[in-house]
Write a protein that holds these residues in place. Structure first.
Motif, PDB file in Angstrom:
ATOM      1  N   ARG A   1      16.594  27.520  32.700  1.00 54.91           N
ATOM      2  CA  ARG A   1      17.968  27.405  33.234  1.00 54.91           C
ATOM      3  C   ARG A   1      18.000  26.501  34.467  1.00 54.91           C
ATOM      4  O   ARG A   1      18.878  26.604  35.305  1.00 54.91           O
ATOM      5  N   ASP A   2      17.024  25.638  34.565  1.00 53.64           N
ATOM      6  CA  ASP A   2      16.995  24.698  35.679  1.00 53.64           C
ATOM      7  C   ASP A   2      17.610  23.383  35.190  1.00 53.64           C
ATOM      8  O   ASP A   2      17.094  22.769  34.257  1.00 53.64           O
ATOM      9  N   PRO A   3      18.715  22.943  35.830  1.00 52.18           N
ATOM     10  CA  PRO A   3      19.399  21.737  35.353  1.00 52.18           C
ATOM     11  C   PRO A   3      18.501  20.511  35.253  1.00 52.18           C
ATOM     12  O   PRO A   3      18.755  19.613  34.451  1.00 52.18           O
ATOM     13  N   LYS A   4      17.423  20.490  36.049  1.00 50.26           N
ATOM     14  CA  LYS A   4      16.568  19.291  35.985  1.00 50.26           C
ATOM     15  C   LYS A   4      15.907  19.151  34.617  1.00 50.26           C
ATOM     16  O   LYS A   4      15.415  18.087  34.261  1.00 50.26           O
ATOM     17  N   HIS A   5      15.891  20.238  33.839  1.00 50.19           N
ATOM     18  CA  HIS A   5      15.299  20.146  32.500  1.00 50.19           C
ATOM     19  C   HIS A   5      16.284  19.651  31.443  1.00 50.19           C
ATOM     20  O   HIS A   5      15.975  19.661  30.252  1.00 50.19           O
ATOM     21  N   THR A   6      17.456  19.229  31.870  1.00 49.98           N
ATOM     22  CA  THR A   6      18.418  18.648  30.931  1.00 49.98           C
ATOM     23  C   THR A   6      17.837  17.360  30.343  1.00 49.98           C
ATOM     24  O   THR A   6      17.416  16.474  31.098  1.00 49.98           O
ATOM     25  N   PRO A   7      17.790  17.243  29.022  1.00 49.06           N
ATOM     26  CA  PRO A   7      17.181  16.041  28.428  1.00 49.06           C
ATOM     27  C   PRO A   7      17.716  14.728  29.007  1.00 49.06           C
ATOM     28  O   PRO A   7      16.935  13.838  29.334  1.00 49.06           O
TER      29      PRO A   7
END
Ligand code: SF4
Ligand code: SF4
Lengths: 419, 219
Positions: A46-52
């Motif tokens: 749920r960490d936005p930095k992991h958004t593709p």
């Protein structure tokens, strides 16, 4: 020790890859965020930095700076050393190149392919995960990421053949089929090697292993080291050409299949002089030809589709065909097939030690899927998935079973019925 | 020359030229890049590139079941906004008259009441989209100035158009001029920012579809 980060070399690599088709992808992103929920790393953390889409930012930045229209004004910022440091974790530890985000993207942007190419920029800059790079270097220097040299392979194969009482041909001068191995199997799952041998012998296939080209995994590709990637491919090509093989079989390893089947010819600049089949595809062919005789498997199982074999490899149906009439208590997970959740360890992530915790988090998705499916055992056709899942299983003390499809099939072989 | 004359005349002409040449340049620029040849052998069952591209394009028109829940708002809101814009732009009688005067083609208009409702709905969906961008941590992280500015130039013609037809706050002529200028701004920004997705979507979806249909899969 201070590392010199060569951002210019990294930028040149980025740009080399946006010379061609990747440019459209970078210009097409809507920043709509729909890819986030498709990525197991985002869903697990749920960490936005992991958004593709966010993973593409550095390469998009290099592209913006150097291409129309801002290139003309020189206004766009350059890729900085800090960018490369910040994004290293996002392009290596938290992208398995599974391709799932592409399915959710309204623009159809192929993030997995971009990540595969973009990793080369970190190598050029002098950055990147040391353990993954070591696996690649070991492949070049010793023949395999786990240090399986040709001599070691010979010893290991002799031992497996003895232990399992199965004939495993090595370095036959001529054969129709060249079998390759993942060193994960050679070292950690030797049953898998014995199983493939049993199955090929059972079907009367003319096959061999070769000390000239045996390692199926391609850590050169995964590490962004294009020269090593090519070397690994060339070894297999040379071995196959040497024995006149018409078919090269990739064992239970997803990315090995993806690289040799779909990228290798582009790396060496000519079509491969043989067909490449994943072991599940080859076994499906044997089954169609009536050459596999199996007794039923009655335990409740489910099948984990390895991303590079199913979603990005197109062999989804063959695994189902193998299970049909064989696994009598088969349960599909939801989602499954091409939409399946990744194991969390593909794309070289398994070899990155510091990513272990993230992988464990991802595995919770799998545990949940299996439990809901009603199956007791999750079967896969990728030893890298299996290793990732075995480690995660141990971490969570999960009581579900994990198994290899090829091993299960081999265990259920029956001698040919008398005609 | 009044403001309206300027908006109707040079402003629209120049912006339309920027739009046309800009879009053509960007599309050509991408299409003319060296496209690497794929030497891998396609699966026997693989469709032709055209069939693969069309299938892949269609596949992305609506999210798959596995993603439907999370994608519902963005997808539905996105469609509402795009259809709303299309209805307002192509269905409004004065727009059709104007387009006829320039291009010589025309089609039947929609009732102005329906067009007004579509415009208001479009505006609401634009506001929701912006709100979503502000509140979602994912969208906040990945949003850039391009996203906000593209939102702004899209919303402006809708707002100014609604104001013009309802004669709000200023004389009609001034409102009409502002509306036309906002359209000019939209046209000028179009090729430079993310509005280009209206054209690029055909390229990116087909590119991916062709790449994977050779492999016997649809992504
Ligand atoms: S390819 Fe897979 S791991 Fe990588 S960003 Fe997309 S969904 Fe996440
Ligand atoms: S879903 Fe596609 S268009 Fe949307 S942010 Fe992700 S990559 Fe960009």
């Amino acid at each position: 020790m201070t590392t010199v980060i060569d951002r210019n070399a990294a930028t040149r690599k980025f740009l080399a890859h946006t010379e061609g088709h990747l440019a459209t992808y970078l210009e097409g992103c809507l920043h709509c965020g729909l890819c986030a929920e498709a990525c197991h790393f985002y869903v697990a953390s749920r960490d936005p930095k992991h958004t593709p889409a966010y993973k593409l930012f550095p390469i998009a930045k290099a592209h913006r700076r150097n291409k129309f229209p801002l290139a003309l004004l020189g206004l766009a910022p350059r890729v900085s050393a800090e960018d490369l440091q910040h994004w290293e974790e996002l392009l290596f530890d938290s992208c398995t190149m599974c391709g799932r985000c592409t399915m959710a993207c309204p623009m159809g942007i192929d993030i997995a392919s971009i990540v595969g190419e973009a990793r080369q920029a970190w190598v050029a800059a002098g950055l990147g995960p040391a353990d993954l790079f070591a696996a690649a270097d070991s492949s070049r220097d010793h023949g395999s990421p786990l240090g399986v040299t040709p001599e070691k392979l010979r010893e290991r194969i002799e031992w497996i053949a003895d232990e399992h009482e199965v004939e495993i041909p090595l370095d036959r001068p001529k054969a129709d089929v060249l079998l390759t191995l993942s060193s994960v199997e050679t070292m950690k799952y030797p049953d898998s090697v014995a199983s493939m041998a049993k199955l090929l012998n059972h079907a009367g296939v003319s096959w061999t292993l070769s000390t000239k080209g045996y390692e199926a995994t391609n850590f050169g590709y995964l590490a962004g080291k294009a020269d090593i990637a090519k070397t690994m491919v060339q070894r297999i090509v040379a071995a196959a050409e040497g024995i006149g093989a018409k078919t090269v079989i990739i064992p239970e390893c997803g990315h090995a299949f993806g690289v040799l089947r779909w990228s290798a010819s582009n790396m060496i600049g000519r079509p491969l002089p043989f067909e490449v089949l994943h072991i599940t595809e080859y076994l499906a062919q044997l089954k169609r030809a009536g050459k596999l005789h199996l007794k039923p498997l009655t335990e409740p199982i489910t099948y984990h589709d390895p991303c590079q074999i199913s979603r990005r490899g197109g062999a989804t149906a063959d695994a189902r065909y193998l299970l049909q009439d064989f696994a009598t208590d088969f349960h599909e997970m939801t989602p499954t097939g091409n939409e399946n959740w990744c194991c969390g360890g593909g794309g070289g992530v398994q070899a990155i030690g510091r990513a272990a915790n993230l992988r464990y988090q991802v595995f919770k998705l799998k545990m949940d899927q299996v439990e809901k499916s009603g199956a007791k055992t999750m079967v896969s056709a990728c030893s890298n998935c299996r290793l990732t899942m075995d480690e995660s299983k141990a971490h969570w003390k999960w009581d579900g079973g994990l198994a290899s499809l090829v091993e299960l099939i081999a265990e259920h072989l029956v001698e040919k019925p008398a005609s | 020359m009044t403001l309206l004359d300027f908006a109707r005349g040079p402003a629209l002409a120049v912006s339309f030229a920027v739009f046309t040449f800009g879009v053509a340049w960007r599309v050509l620029f991408l299409v003319l890049l060296p496209w690497s040849r794929d030497r891998s052998v396609a699966r026997g069952s693989a469709p032709s590139a055209v069939v693969g591209a069309v299938r892949g394009f269609a596949r992305h028109l609506w999210p798959r079941k596995a993603f439907a829940g999370a994608a519902r708002f963005t997808t539905v809101n996105g469609y509402v906004m795009h259809f709303g814009l299309a209805i307002a732009f192509f269905g409004f009688a004065p727009h059709i008259l104007f387009l006829q005067s320039v291009f010589g083609v025309h089609w039947p208009n929609l009732p102005s009441g329906l067009v007004s409702v579509a415009s208001v709905v479009t505006l609401v969906s634009l506001v929701l989209a912006l709100g979503h961008r502000f509140v979602s941590p994912v969208l906040r992280l990945i949003s850039t100035a391009n996203d906000y500015f593209s939102w702004f130039v899209t919303a402006l013609p809708v707002v100014s158009g609604l104001m013009a037809v309802s004669h709000l706050w200023a004389p009609y002529e001034t409102l009409l001029a502002v509306h036309l200028l906002s359209v000019a701004l939209l046209l000028i920004w179009f090729p430079f920012g993310k509005l280009m997705h209206a054209f690029l979507v055909f390229v990116t979806r087909s590119e991916t579809a062709i790449h994977y249909s050779r492999r016997g899969t649809v992504l």
